[in-house]
Design a protein around this motif. Structure first.
Motif, PDB file in Angstrom:
ATOM      1  N   LEU A  69      30.240  26.000  46.125  1.00 15.66           N
ATOM      2  CA  LEU A  69      30.697  26.292  47.470  1.00 15.66           C
ATOM      3  C   LEU A  69      32.098  26.876  47.484  1.00 15.66           C
ATOM      4  CD1 LEU A  69      28.818  25.308  49.731  1.00 15.66           C
ATOM      5  CD2 LEU A  69      30.579  23.668  50.302  1.00 15.66           C
ATOM      6  N   PRO A  85      29.412  22.426  64.065  1.00 18.24           N
ATOM      7  CA  PRO A  85      28.725  21.263  63.511  1.00 18.24           C
ATOM      8  C   PRO A  85      27.410  21.683  62.869  1.00 18.24           C
ATOM      9  CG  PRO A  85      28.437  21.356  65.876  1.00 18.24           C
ATOM     10  CD  PRO A  85      29.305  22.519  65.509  1.00 18.24           C
ATOM     11  N   LEU A 135      22.538  22.245  53.948  1.00 20.21           N
ATOM     12  CA  LEU A 135      21.442  21.400  53.480  1.00 20.21           C
ATOM     13  C   LEU A 135      20.194  22.237  53.177  1.00 20.21           C
ATOM     14  CD1 LEU A 135      20.650  18.468  52.896  1.00 20.21           C
ATOM     15  CD2 LEU A 135      19.724  18.360  55.211  1.00 20.21           C
ATOM     16  N   ILE A 160      34.026  18.571  53.634  1.00 25.81           N
ATOM     17  CA  ILE A 160      33.790  19.543  52.566  1.00 25.81           C
ATOM     18  C   ILE A 160      34.952  20.528  52.503  1.00 25.81           C
ATOM     19  CG2 ILE A 160      32.308  21.464  51.843  1.00 25.81           C
ATOM     20  CD1 ILE A 160      29.925  19.878  53.012  1.00 25.81           C
ATOM     21  N   LEU A 161      35.444  20.940  53.656  1.00 22.39           N
ATOM     22  CA  LEU A 161      36.546  21.902  53.674  1.00 22.39           C
ATOM     23  C   LEU A 161      37.797  21.316  53.016  1.00 22.39           C
ATOM     24  CD1 LEU A 161      37.334  24.743  54.621  1.00 22.39           C
ATOM     25  CD2 LEU A 161      38.262  23.698  56.694  1.00 22.39           C
ATOM     26  N   ARG A 180      27.316  23.736  75.046  1.00 21.78           N
ATOM     27  CA  ARG A 180      28.606  23.285  75.593  1.00 21.78           C
ATOM     28  C   ARG A 180      28.796  23.833  76.995  1.00 21.78           C
ATOM     29  NH1 ARG A 180      33.410  23.794  71.262  1.00 21.78           N
ATOM     30  NH2 ARG A 180      34.309  22.178  72.583  1.00 21.78           N
ATOM     31  N   GLN A 224      35.110  13.535  67.907  1.00 24.28           N
ATOM     32  CA  GLN A 224      34.085  14.560  67.755  1.00 24.28           C
ATOM     33  C   GLN A 224      34.421  15.628  68.760  1.00 24.28           C
ATOM     34  OE1 GLN A 224      30.102  13.051  67.808  1.00 24.28           O
ATOM     35  NE2 GLN A 224      30.381  12.301  65.728  1.00 24.28           N
ATOM     36  N   GLU A 225      35.007  16.694  68.247  1.00 22.32           N
ATOM     37  CA  GLU A 225      35.607  17.700  69.122  1.00 22.32           C
ATOM     38  C   GLU A 225      34.643  18.186  70.203  1.00 22.32           C
ATOM     39  OE1 GLU A 225      37.100  21.162  67.082  1.00 22.32           O
ATOM     40  OE2 GLU A 225      37.480  22.076  69.036  1.00 22.32           O
ATOM     41  N   LEU A 226      33.408  18.430  69.791  1.00 24.01           N
ATOM     42  CA  LEU A 226      32.413  18.936  70.730  1.00 24.01           C
ATOM     43  C   LEU A 226      32.261  18.039  71.935  1.00 24.01           C
ATOM     44  CD1 LEU A 226      29.269  20.166  68.845  1.00 24.01           C
ATOM     45  CD2 LEU A 226      30.736  21.410  70.418  1.00 24.01           C
ATOM     46  N   VAL A 247      33.650  27.279  57.541  1.00 23.90           N
ATOM     47  CA  VAL A 247      32.696  26.192  57.360  1.00 23.90           C
ATOM     48  C   VAL A 247      32.877  25.076  58.383  1.00 23.90           C
ATOM     49  CG1 VAL A 247      34.012  24.788  55.716  1.00 23.90           C
ATOM     50  CG2 VAL A 247      31.551  24.810  55.600  1.00 23.90           C
ATOM     51  N   SER A 248      34.098  24.887  58.847  1.00 19.32           N
ATOM     52  CA  SER A 248      34.339  23.663  59.608  1.00 19.32           C
ATOM     53  C   SER A 248      34.286  23.844  61.115  1.00 19.32           C
ATOM     54  CB  SER A 248      35.715  23.123  59.265  1.00 19.32           C
ATOM     55  OG  SER A 248      36.690  23.987  59.780  1.00 19.32           O
ATOM     56  N   VAL A 301      25.440  17.047  71.772  1.00 18.31           N
ATOM     57  CA  VAL A 301      25.608  17.357  73.182  1.00 18.31           C
ATOM     58  C   VAL A 301      24.275  17.267  73.909  1.00 18.31           C
ATOM     59  CG1 VAL A 301      26.239  19.148  74.833  1.00 18.31           C
ATOM     60  CG2 VAL A 301      27.623  18.803  72.775  1.00 18.31           C
ATOM     61  N   LEU A 338      33.742  23.653  43.962  1.00 16.21           N
ATOM     62  CA  LEU A 338      32.850  22.526  44.235  1.00 16.21           C
ATOM     63  C   LEU A 338      31.410  22.917  43.962  1.00 16.21           C
ATOM     64  CD1 LEU A 338      33.770  20.863  47.627  1.00 16.21           C
ATOM     65  CD2 LEU A 338      34.585  20.314  45.340  1.00 16.21           C
ATOM     66  N   VAL A 388      24.306  14.852  54.203  1.00 15.26           N
ATOM     67  CA  VAL A 388      25.268  15.878  54.591  1.00 15.26           C
ATOM     68  C   VAL A 388      25.068  16.348  56.024  1.00 15.26           C
ATOM     69  CG1 VAL A 388      23.982  17.915  53.843  1.00 15.26           C
ATOM     70  CG2 VAL A 388      26.449  17.934  53.748  1.00 15.26           C
ATOM     71  N   SER A 389      23.835  16.276  56.521  1.00 14.29           N
ATOM     72  CA  SER A 389      23.575  16.972  57.781  1.00 14.29           C
ATOM     73  C   SER A 389      23.624  16.080  58.999  1.00 14.29           C
ATOM     74  CB  SER A 389      22.201  17.613  57.723  1.00 14.29           C
ATOM     75  OG  SER A 389      21.233  16.604  57.727  1.00 14.29           O
ATOM     76  N   ALA A 438      30.667  16.650  58.422  1.00 11.82           N
ATOM     77  CA  ALA A 438      30.441  17.125  57.061  1.00 11.82           C
ATOM     78  C   ALA A 438      31.336  18.318  56.738  1.00 11.82           C
ATOM     79  CB  ALA A 438      28.976  17.505  56.890  1.00 11.82           C
ATOM     80  N   GLY A 439      31.358  19.262  57.662  1.00 10.83           N
ATOM     81  CA  GLY A 439      32.105  20.493  57.426  1.00 10.83           C
ATOM     82  C   GLY A 439      33.565  20.239  57.113  1.00 10.83           C
ATOM     83  N   ARG A 440      34.208  19.388  57.862  1.00 12.52           N
ATOM     84  CA  ARG A 440      35.642  19.160  57.648  1.00 12.52           C
ATOM     85  C   ARG A 440      35.916  18.412  56.353  1.00 12.52           C
ATOM     86  NH1 ARG A 440      38.779  21.288  60.681  1.00 12.52           N
ATOM     87  NH2 ARG A 440      40.543  20.218  59.785  1.00 12.52           N
ATOM     88  N   GLN A 457      37.210  21.381  49.369  1.00 15.11           N
ATOM     89  CA  GLN A 457      37.282  22.761  48.866  1.00 15.11           C
ATOM     90  C   GLN A 457      38.719  23.216  48.721  1.00 15.11           C
ATOM     91  OE1 GLN A 457      34.973  24.985  51.762  1.00 15.11           O
ATOM     92  NE2 GLN A 457      33.545  25.522  50.152  1.00 15.11           N
ATOM     93  N   ASP A 458      39.512  22.943  49.754  1.00 15.99           N
ATOM     94  CA  ASP A 458      40.896  23.408  49.725  1.00 15.99           C
ATOM     95  C   ASP A 458      41.658  22.761  48.576  1.00 15.99           C
ATOM     96  OD1 ASP A 458      40.353  25.032  51.837  1.00 15.99           O
ATOM     97  OD2 ASP A 458      41.522  23.924  53.319  1.00 15.99           O
ATOM     98  N   PRO A 506      28.473  15.868  62.331  1.00 21.11           N
ATOM     99  CA  PRO A 506      29.185  17.141  62.423  1.00 21.11           C
ATOM    100  C   PRO A 506      30.502  17.075  61.655  1.00 21.11           C
ATOM    101  CG  PRO A 506      29.428  15.907  64.441  1.00 21.11           C
ATOM    102  CD  PRO A 506      28.557  15.083  63.552  1.00 21.11           C
ATOM    103  N   ALA A 532      27.254  23.646  60.232  1.00 22.10           N
ATOM    104  CA  ALA A 532      27.493  23.901  58.815  1.00 22.10           C
ATOM    105  C   ALA A 532      26.608  23.017  57.943  1.00 22.10           C
ATOM    106  CB  ALA A 532      28.962  23.661  58.496  1.00 22.10           C
ATOM    107  N   GLY A 533      26.577  21.747  58.287  1.00 24.24           N
ATOM    108  CA  GLY A 533      25.839  20.786  57.476  1.00 24.24           C
ATOM    109  C   GLY A 533      24.382  21.162  57.306  1.00 24.24           C
ATOM    110  N   ARG A 534      23.732  21.542  58.384  1.00 22.44           N
ATOM    111  CA  ARG A 534      22.303  21.833  58.293  1.00 22.44           C
ATOM    112  C   ARG A 534      22.046  23.126  57.525  1.00 22.44           C
ATOM    113  NH1 ARG A 534      19.155  18.477  59.802  1.00 22.44           N
ATOM    114  NH2 ARG A 534      17.395  19.857  59.552  1.00 22.44           N
TER     115      ARG A 534
END
Lengths: 354, 354
Positions: B102, B80, B87, A86-87, B254, A282-284, B76-77, B285, A100, A76-77, A82-84, A90-91, A80, B82-84
Motif C-alpha cells: 500500500l 469511509p 478489502l 492505515i494512513l 450526507r 466519527q466525522e461523518l 485514503v483517509s 449515516v 506496508l 478492516v472494513s 480503518a483509513g486513518r 503508511q506515513d 470508517p 477506503a476500507g471496503r
C-alpha cells in the motif's frame, strides 16, 4: 513488474565505461571504496539517462532487509476508522522508506496464522497486528518469530509492544465538558458490548464526577447496543425518568445520533434543553449532526503512526523490551453543550456553578 | 524479518539426508525431476519438523514474480469507503496468493511518480491506482512501464483498464423508487462539485423521469456542497417553494441527512409528508437515520475486487487490450419512501398511479 526494455546494471556499466562492480559501489554508496568524482558523476549520469533502478529485491537478499512492513488486520472494513489508521502507519513507514504490505484475516485465527506465514515468507522486516477497535487479543503464534507491534489492541500477557487509545482520559475529558458547563445530572448511555471501551469509558465518567464531587448515581446509566437505535432507546429511557438528566454522555457518536433523535421525539432542543457529548469523532456523524456534536476523538492516525515507528525501532534493536503506549483522546468541541436548562434544572436540584 | 533460529534449506537437507538441490526440487515441485516417493515424504516431513519456509524473495528473483501488487491511492483517509475498496482488492489478491503493498500519495503528482518508482523498485507484479471517489485522472507516467489498472477512476485517454461505478444506472434506479411510489414532483438536491458524479447522477435522474413521462423541471433542482449543511440548505430551498416537491433525491447520503434536518425544521414527517432517497449507502449515516434511508450503494468492495482480478489477468497476458468496467450500484431499501402525501399532493397536481 515485467518491464518493457528495463535497463540493467550491465547497461549502465557499458554506457559509463566502467565495471558492473564499480556501478554497484557508486549507486549503493558503498563506504570505503575509492572512486574518483569523475567516475561517480559518469555512472550517476548513465543511470539517470537509462532510467536505471537498482533491484531492491536483490538488495534485500544482501542486506537482510526488504523495507517491507507487514500490516495484518482483522476487520478492516467494519469501521470508517480503518483509513486513518492505515494512513498513519503508511506515513510512518514512508519516513523510513518502507512500504506496508496489507493482509486482512477477517478475524479467523487459522487464517491469521497462515497470513503471518505469508508475510514471513515475503521476508517482511516486522509485523503490525491491527485490531479495528480497541481489543484484548491473543496474537498469532507466528508473531513471536520477529519484531511485532499490536495496534489498537493489547495482548493478554504484555509480550508485544502495543498502542491503544486512552479511553479513561478521553471519557473523563468529555464528561468534564458537561460538568464545567454546570451539569450535575449527567446520564450515561453506555455500550453494552463486552469490550474494553465499555468499562474504561465508565471509569472515565466516574472519575470526572468524582473530581467535581458529584456522587455516582446508578439510575443515570443505561447500557445498549452501540448503534443509533441503541442510543435512541437508552436516551428515551433516561429522559423519560422522573428526574430527567440535563445532559447525556454517549459511549459512541452513533449512540449520540440516536440521542438526538430521542430529543427530537421529546421536542427537546439541543443544547437549550439537553446537552450531549459523544465519543469517537466519527466525522461523518459528529460533524453532520445539527447542532454539531461535541465529542472525544479516537486517535487512529496517531496510533497507526506510533505502531510503525515503534516497530522500526524494534527492527533496529531486536532485544529491546516491549513498550506499551496510551495515546490521548482529545475533546472536539462543536455546538451540543450549553448550560443546564432552568426548566429541567428545577427537577434535578440546584447545580453548583462550575 | 530477522528470524530467531530460522531453518535453512541446508538444515532440511541435513535432516532428510539428501542434497539441497533435491530439497529444492521436492519443495518447489519442479516438474520432470525423478524423485522417489520415499524421498519426497522424507523431505516434506523434515521441512515441516523444522518449520522451514522457502525464501520467496529468492524465488521472486528466479520466477520474475514477487506476488506483490502495488496499491497506490490518493486520499485514503478522506472517505469511509477506503476500507471496503481495500478489502475487495485484498480478497482478490488472496485468491492468487498475492499481497497488496500500500502507498498513499496524498494526491500530489510528484509524490505519485516517486511512489510508482518505489513500487517498481520492489518489483511489484503490477499496480492498482486507486482514487477514493470516482474521478477522471492523469495517471503517473511510471504506470506505463507495466500492468496497471485504475480503480474508481478513468484515465483521460482510456490507455489503462479501469473500473468505475455505474452512476447513471444507480441514480436512475434510485429515482425510480420514488416514481414507482407515485411521486411526480421529485426535487433533486445535487452536488455542486465539478466531479463526474454530478453530471452522471443528474443524467440518471433525467432518464428515470423520461421513462415515466415526467418532464424535467429545472426549478426542482438545486446544487449545493456535498455535506449535511449543503443538503439542509438545498432541501430548505426546494421545500419552501410554492409548489413543494413530494419527494427529494439527494446526491449523497450526507446531503440526505441534511434533508432530514430540513424536514424536521419544517415539521414534515418522513415518509408521510416527504419521501427521501440518498446515494452512497454510507452505512453509518444511511442506517442510523430515523427512519432508515433508502439509498443507492456505491460498490466499493466489488470495484476493488474487479481491479485486482483484472490486473492479475493483465500480468498473465501483458499484451491484452485495456478493459473498462462499470459496476452496478444497487438500491438499498429502508424506510424513507412512501406514497405522496395527500395534503402536499394537491399543490403539485394529480399524480398518475405508477
Amino acid at each position: 513488474m515485467e518491464l518493457r526494455g528495463r535497463a540493467t546494471i550491465r547497461d549502465v556499466a557499458e554506457r559509463s565505461g566502467v565495471s558492473t562492480t564499480t556501478v554497484s559501489h557508486v549507486l549503493n554508496e558503498v563506504p570505503g571504496k575509492r572512486i574518483s568524482e569523475q567516475t561517480r558523476v559518469r555512472v550517476t549520469q548513465a543511470a539517470a539517462d537509462l532510467h536505471y533502478r537498482p533491484n531492491k529485491l536483490a538488495q534485500g537478499l544482501r542486506t537482510q532487509r526488504t523495507g517491507l512492513i507487514g500490516f495484518l488486520s482483522d476487520h478492516v472494513s467494519t469501521t470508517p476508522f480503518a483509513g486513518r489508521m492505515i494512513l498513519g502507519a503508511q506515513d510512518a513507514a514512508a519516513e523510513a522508506a518502507s512500504l506496508l504490505v496489507l493482509l486482512n484475516s477477517g478475524g479467523d485465527p487459522e487464517v491469521e496464522e497462515r497470513e503471518v506465514e505469508a508475510l514471513l515468507e515475503r521476508q517482511v522486516d516486522g509485523i503490525v497486528y491491527a485490531a479495528f477497535y480497541h481489543r484484548v487479543v491473543t496474537p498469532p503464534q507466528g508473531l513471536r518469530r520477529g519484531p511485532a507491534v499490536l495496534l489498537d489492541a493489547r495482548g493478554v500477557d504484555g509480550e508485544f509492544s502495543s498502542v491503544i487509545p486512552d479511553e479513561v482520559g478521553g471519557s473523563r475529558a468529555g464528561v468534564e465538558q458537561l460538568l464545567a458547563a454546570g451539569h450535575r445530572r449527567i446520564g450515561f448511555v453506555n455500550n453494552q458490548d463486552d469490550i474494553p471501551a465499555r468499562t474504561l469509558r465508565l471509569a472515565g465518567y466516574r472519575q470526572a464526577l468524582e473530581v467535581y464531587g458529584v456522587p455516582f448515581d446508578h439510575s443515570l446509566m443505561v447500557e445498549r447496543e452501540p448503534s443509533a437505535r441503541g442510543g435512541f432507546d437508552g436516551a428515551m429511557a433516561l429522559l423519560s425518568g422522573i428526574e430527567m438528566p440535563t445532559a447525556l454522555f454517549c459511549a459512541t457518536d452513533r449512540m449520540a445520533m440516536g440521542a438526538y433523535q430521542a430529543a427530537q421525539e421529546l421536542s427537546l432542543s439541543i443544547p437549550r434543553d439537553l446537552s450531549i457529548v459523544g465519543f469517537d469523532d466519527q466525522e461523518l456523524v459528529a460533524d453532520s449532526l445539527r447542532p454539531g456534536l461535541t465529542t472525544v476523538a479516537l486517535p487512529h492516525y496517531q496510533m497507526g503512526q506510533w505502531a510503525v515507528r515503534q516497530l522500526l525501532e524494534q527492527i533496529d534493536a531486536p532485544e529491546s523490551q516491549p513498550t506499551h503506549a496510551l495515546i490521548p483522546c482529545p475533546v472536539v468541541r462543536r455546538e451540543s453543550v450549553g448550560p443546564p436548562s432552568r426548566a429541567v434544572r428545577g427537577l434535578g436540584g440546584e447545580p453548583q456553578p462550575a
